[in-house]
Design an enzyme around this catalytic site. Structure first.
Site, mmCIF file in Angstrom:
data_model
loop_
_atom_site.group_PDB
_atom_site.id
_atom_site.type_symbol
_atom_site.label_atom_id
_atom_site.label_comp_id
_atom_site.label_asym_id
_atom_site.label_seq_id
_atom_site.Cartn_x
_atom_site.Cartn_y
_atom_site.Cartn_z
ATOM 1 N N GLY A 167 0.815 -1.212 0.000
ATOM 2 C CA GLY A 167 0.000 0.000 0.000
ATOM 3 C C GLY A 167 0.845 1.257 0.000
ATOM 4 O O GLY A 167 0.578 2.209 -0.737
ATOM 5 N N ASP A 168 1.889 1.268 0.819
ATOM 6 C CA ASP A 168 2.793 2.426 0.863
ATOM 7 C C ASP A 168 3.494 2.632 -0.479
ATOM 8 O O ASP A 168 3.608 3.760 -0.968
ATOM 9 C CB ASP A 168 3.847 2.221 1.950
#
Length: 397
Positions: A167-168
């Site tokens: 996600g990052d």
């Protein structure tokens, strides 16, 4: 410095993964990246995952080519250094919770007033507005709310996660793309700087293919499917006779025919009801069974050799050891020989993407905490007496 981004100056006001990964890409392609760390020990990533002599191996990769300046942002003098730095920069990348920089007096309004051409990349869990903006956000939550956790894992099992901070990283990539588009507008003279608002949740959702239209039009919720690729047949992970697994993608009509011939199933290759993907999907279980029957009777090596001859995309699943031993990775310079400051030798991932005329590169590994504080202050015009005062009062370390 060389590279396509030489001459671009970036200020990184971020920790851990999302903002630092975005800034790392700028640094690898020639931008001058100045990373602000707090004075009490720096970015927590310095202590994440596996450590070597007290410092994370991840840190040496994530912070390569960056300059480290240690500032106390609770100090007016530390905040003033950030203001002066931002006035000299093309891009600021930050991942504070929305409103966090504004409380310090270094939000978008303040920094852009002094530098109208500034591009500010703001990476947060849920974006700069909306009812969830003030919630703390991490990559894991972005993956959960963005839909990818729900679809990852074996059917009937609890949702699983990918083994990295996906996600990052997706948010970082969206941030870099947005920053480059905004910079192009500034450098072409078409307009001033702007905010690039990146949400972890939205970055994950943006790669979820047809998840939303399938639900809103057809009422179908994409479920967990293990190693298969739902709606595309045949494409799955198959066990081999020697206990391994191979990924086989017979996705196109022509590849499907070659695959069926390779596994000695000409009846399926010539079946008109399997000529197109939409028809194959209806008989996917039958096709998977036929492929599994073939793969479980052969070693991984023999399977891959047969499918390579048939020009069918296939491969085994790599561990870190497999990656390091693979000659293709080595030929593509994706295993960079690296020497740490203490003389330790190891490999680091290479540069992606590969530009033919202006490639990126590694000039140095992740720096020591505050290694460049003094040099950057002098570059900003602080004289030696002022620098000494800032170190003495704890604004800088």
């Amino acid at each position: 410095m060389s590279g396509p981004l030489a001459g671009i100056r970036v200020l990184e006001l971020g920790t851990l993964v999302a903002a630092p990964f975005a800034a790392r890409l700028f640094a690898e392609f020639g931008a001058e990246v100045i990373k602000i760390e707090d004075t009490r020990g720096g970015d927590p990533l310095r202590k994440w995952r596996k450590l070597h002599n007290g410092t994370s191996l991840w840190w040496y990769l994530q912070a390569r080519n960056k300059k480290s300046v240690a500032l106390n942002l609770k100090s007016p003098d530390g905040v003033e250094v950030v203001r002066r730095l931002a006035a000299t920069c093309d891009v600021v990348i930050e991942n504070f919770r929305p409103g966090g920089l504004e409380k310090l007096g270094i939000g978008w309004e303040a920094l852009s007033a002094a530098n109208p051409n500034l591009v500010m990349v703001r990476i947060s869990g849920y974006g700069q507005d909306g009812p969830y903006r003030d919630r703390p956000g991490f990559g894991a939550l972005g993956e959960a709310m963005g839909g990818i956790r729900y679809t990852t894992g074996q059917p009937g099992s609890p949702p699983a996660r990918v083994g990295v901070s996906l996600g990052d990283t997706l948010a970082s990539l969206h941030g870099v793309v947005g920053a480059l588009m905004a910079l192009l507008r500034v450098k072409s003279g078409a307009g001033e700087g702007q905010v690039v608002d990146v949400s972890l949740v939205e970055s994950v959702l943006n790669v979820m293919e047809s998840l939303i239209p399938e639900y809103t039009l057809l009422g179908e919720v994409r479920e967990r499917s293990g190693g298969a690729l739902p709606g595309i047949s045949p494409s799955n992970t198959y066990q081999t006779a020697d206990g391994g697994h191979v990924v086989i993608a017979g996705n196109s009509d022509a590849i499907f025919r070659r695959l069926m011939i390779a596994i000695d199933r000409p009846d399926l290759a010539n079946d008109p009801t399997l000529a197109t993907n939409d028809r194959r999907v209806a008989r996917n279980a039958e096709l998977d069974a036929a492929i599994t029957h073939w793969t479980t009777g052969l070693t991984t090596k023999r399977i891959l050799a047969a499918l390579e001859r048939a020009e069918v995309p296939a491969g085994r699943i790599y561990s870190a050891a497999d990656i390091v031993a693979d000659p293709h990775y080595q030929a593509r310079e994706m295993l960079l020989p690296t020497v740490l400051h203490d003389g330790t030798r190891l490999a680091m991932p290479g540069i992606v993407p590969k530009l033919s005329a202006t490639p990126g590169g590694v000039r140095w590994n992740g720096p020591a905490h505050g290694e460049h504080s003094r040099a950057v202050l002098h570059d900003l015009g602080y004289d030696e007496a002022e620098v000494a005062r800032l170190f003495e009062n704890g604004a800088v370390a």
